[in-house]
Design a protein around this motif. Structure first.
Motif, PDB file in Angstrom:
ATOM      1  N   ILE A 128       1.022  -1.238   0.080  1.00 32.25           N
ATOM      2  CA  ILE A 128      -0.267   0.084  -0.173  1.00 32.25           C
ATOM      3  C   ILE A 128       1.216   1.449  -0.135  1.00 32.25           C
ATOM      4  O   ILE A 128       2.413   1.269   0.473  1.00 32.25           O
ATOM      5  CB  ILE A 128      -0.920   0.325   1.147  1.00 32.25           C
ATOM      6  N   GLY A 129       0.290   2.092   0.001  1.00 28.49           N
ATOM      7  CA  GLY A 129       0.635   3.106  -0.856  1.00 28.49           C
ATOM      8  C   GLY A 129       0.647   5.127   0.568  1.00 28.49           C
ATOM      9  O   GLY A 129      -0.886   4.275   0.496  1.00 28.49           O
ATOM     10  N   PHE A 130       1.287   5.307   0.694  1.00 32.71           N
ATOM     11  CA  PHE A 130       1.027   6.799   1.552  1.00 32.71           C
ATOM     12  C   PHE A 130       1.036   8.373   1.657  1.00 32.71           C
ATOM     13  O   PHE A 130       2.592   7.806   1.391  1.00 32.71           O
ATOM     14  CB  PHE A 130       1.353   6.226   3.048  1.00 32.71           C
ATOM     15  N   GLY A 131       1.124   9.394   1.450  1.00 28.89           N
ATOM     16  CA  GLY A 131       1.527  10.132   1.343  1.00 28.89           C
ATOM     17  C   GLY A 131       0.943  11.122   2.450  1.00 28.89           C
ATOM     18  O   GLY A 131      -0.047  11.418   2.393  1.00 28.89           O
ATOM     19  N   GLY A 132       1.511  12.689   2.607  1.00 27.64           N
ATOM     20  CA  GLY A 132       1.226  13.319   2.990  1.00 27.64           C
ATOM     21  C   GLY A 132       1.832  14.172   3.589  1.00 27.64           C
ATOM     22  O   GLY A 132       1.850  15.687   3.827  1.00 27.64           O
ATOM     23  N   GLY A 133       3.471  14.121   3.843  1.00 25.08           N
ATOM     24  CA  GLY A 133       4.469  15.306   3.829  1.00 25.08           C
ATOM     25  C   GLY A 133       5.690  14.760   2.748  1.00 25.08           C
ATOM     26  O   GLY A 133       5.384  13.715   2.106  1.00 25.08           O
ATOM     27  N   CYS A 134       6.119  15.376   3.724  1.00 24.46           N
ATOM     28  CA  CYS A 134       7.353  14.823   2.725  1.00 24.46           C
ATOM     29  C   CYS A 134       8.737  13.036   2.686  1.00 24.46           C
ATOM     30  O   CYS A 134       7.480  12.248   4.053  1.00 24.46           O
ATOM     31  CB  CYS A 134       8.879  15.358   4.063  1.00 24.46           C
ATOM     32  N   HIS A 135       8.769  12.413   1.799  1.00 22.40           N
ATOM     33  CA  HIS A 135       8.793  11.374   1.698  1.00 22.40           C
ATOM     34  C   HIS A 135       9.574  10.637   3.059  1.00 22.40           C
ATOM     35  O   HIS A 135       9.872   9.823   3.058  1.00 22.40           O
ATOM     36  CB  HIS A 135       8.607  10.763   0.423  1.00 22.40           C
ATOM     37  N   TRP A 136      11.060  11.818   3.191  1.00 19.51           N
ATOM     38  CA  TRP A 136      12.027  10.849   4.499  1.00 19.51           C
ATOM     39  C   TRP A 136      11.091  11.421   5.747  1.00 19.51           C
ATOM     40  O   TRP A 136      11.482  10.652   6.300  1.00 19.51           O
ATOM     41  CB  TRP A 136      12.722  12.758   4.550  1.00 19.51           C
ATOM     42  N   CYS A 137      10.087  11.961   5.431  1.00 21.77           N
ATOM     43  CA  CYS A 137       9.557  11.287   7.258  1.00 21.77           C
ATOM     44  C   CYS A 137       8.249  10.234   6.957  1.00 21.77           C
ATOM     45  O   CYS A 137       7.951   9.701   8.100  1.00 21.77           O
ATOM     46  CB  CYS A 137       8.685  13.313   7.231  1.00 21.77           C
ATOM     47  N   TYR A 155       2.625  17.632  -1.710  1.00 20.69           N
ATOM     48  CA  TYR A 155       2.459  16.726  -0.711  1.00 20.69           C
ATOM     49  C   TYR A 155       0.874  16.009  -0.200  1.00 20.69           C
ATOM     50  O   TYR A 155       0.305  16.483   0.938  1.00 20.69           O
ATOM     51  CB  TYR A 155       3.122  16.962   1.158  1.00 20.69           C
ATOM     52  N   ARG A 156       0.490  15.173  -1.526  1.00 22.65           N
ATOM     53  CA  ARG A 156      -1.182  14.725  -0.852  1.00 22.65           C
ATOM     54  C   ARG A 156      -0.757  14.230   0.055  1.00 22.65           C
ATOM     55  O   ARG A 156      -0.672  13.129   0.444  1.00 22.65           O
ATOM     56  CB  ARG A 156      -0.981  14.552  -2.707  1.00 22.65           C
ATOM     57  N   SER A 157      -2.248  14.430   0.673  1.00 21.11           N
ATOM     58  CA  SER A 157      -2.848  13.358   1.986  1.00 21.11           C
ATOM     59  C   SER A 157      -3.649  12.350   1.111  1.00 21.11           C
ATOM     60  O   SER A 157      -4.843  12.473   1.045  1.00 21.11           O
ATOM     61  CB  SER A 157      -2.904  14.610   2.833  1.00 21.11           C
ATOM     62  N   ALA A 158      -3.005  11.206   1.374  1.00 21.13           N
ATOM     63  CA  ALA A 158      -3.836   9.953   0.578  1.00 21.13           C
ATOM     64  C   ALA A 158      -3.502   8.596   1.111  1.00 21.13           C
ATOM     65  O   ALA A 158      -1.769   8.865   1.430  1.00 21.13           O
ATOM     66  CB  ALA A 158      -3.609  10.306  -1.067  1.00 21.13           C
ATOM     67  N   VAL A 159      -3.606   7.588   0.991  1.00 19.37           N
ATOM     68  CA  VAL A 159      -3.157   6.620   1.439  1.00 19.37           C
ATOM     69  C   VAL A 159      -3.717   5.938   0.423  1.00 19.37           C
ATOM     70  O   VAL A 159      -5.034   5.582  -0.926  1.00 19.37           O
ATOM     71  CB  VAL A 159      -4.764   5.834   1.440  1.00 19.37           C
ATOM     72  N   TYR A 160      -2.788   5.016  -1.013  1.00 19.49           N
ATOM     73  CA  TYR A 160      -3.281   4.272  -2.486  1.00 19.49           C
ATOM     74  C   TYR A 160      -3.049   3.235  -2.460  1.00 19.49           C
ATOM     75  O   TYR A 160      -1.828   2.552  -1.306  1.00 19.49           O
ATOM     76  CB  TYR A 160      -1.017   5.463  -3.274  1.00 19.49           C
TER      77      TYR A 160
END
Length: 165
Positions: A4-13, A79-84
């Protein structure tokens, strides 16, 4: 293993938040895109996890509590806030979990359940960014507070070696 994928902020974080979780075997930092109007690449991570060791609902709860999931700010393109999700079934489950967690917390999340339509890794020199040098100013300023929140709110989900850090 489930992906699964997660996005919301910096990918380092985001990478640093998911690496310490029990049942998460791999975190791949990079960029994910979805269907229009979300076809632009956005910073995110792909994770592989064992659903017998950590639930999808718990992963989503961690995600929602460790980034600005209630804020619709001007950087949401990057920084799209999403669950992929990889399947329609997974996408429906994610949408239900986001809705249920919002109702429980009595908040509105801007985080959306989207289909995963592509991944490209970030430059390898940035992988394991926090693990490689947690004393960097960026790590101390942005990542360490997220990890403190993770330990405070989700300590039961952490791998043993992370419970005392």
């Amino acid at each position: 293993m489930v992906t699964i994928g997660f996005g919301g902020g910096c990918h380092w974080c985001t990478e640093a938040v998911f690496q310490p979780l029990e049942g998460v075997s791999e975190v791949r930092q990079g960029f994910i895109r979805s269907d229009g109007p979300d076809e632009a690449w956005s910073e995110a991570v792909e994770i592989s996890f064992d659903p017998d060791r950590v639930s999808l609902r718990d992963l989503i709860a961690v995600h929602l509590s460790t980034h600005a999931s209630e804020a619709d700010h001007k950087m949401r393109g990057k920084y799209r806030s999403a669950v992929y999700s990889m399947t329609a079934e997974q996408q429906n489950a994610c949408a239900t979990h986001i809705r249920d967690l919002a109702a429980e917390a009595e908040v509105h999340f801007v985080t959306r359940s989207l289909m995963h339509r592509g991944f490209k890794p970030s430059d390898s020199r940035f992988h394991d960014y926090y693990k490689s040098n947690p004393e960097r100013p960026f790590c101390r300023t942005y990542i360490a507070p997220k990890l403190a929140k993770l330990r405070a709110r989700h300590s039961a989900l952490l791998k043993k070696e992370y419970t005392t850090s």
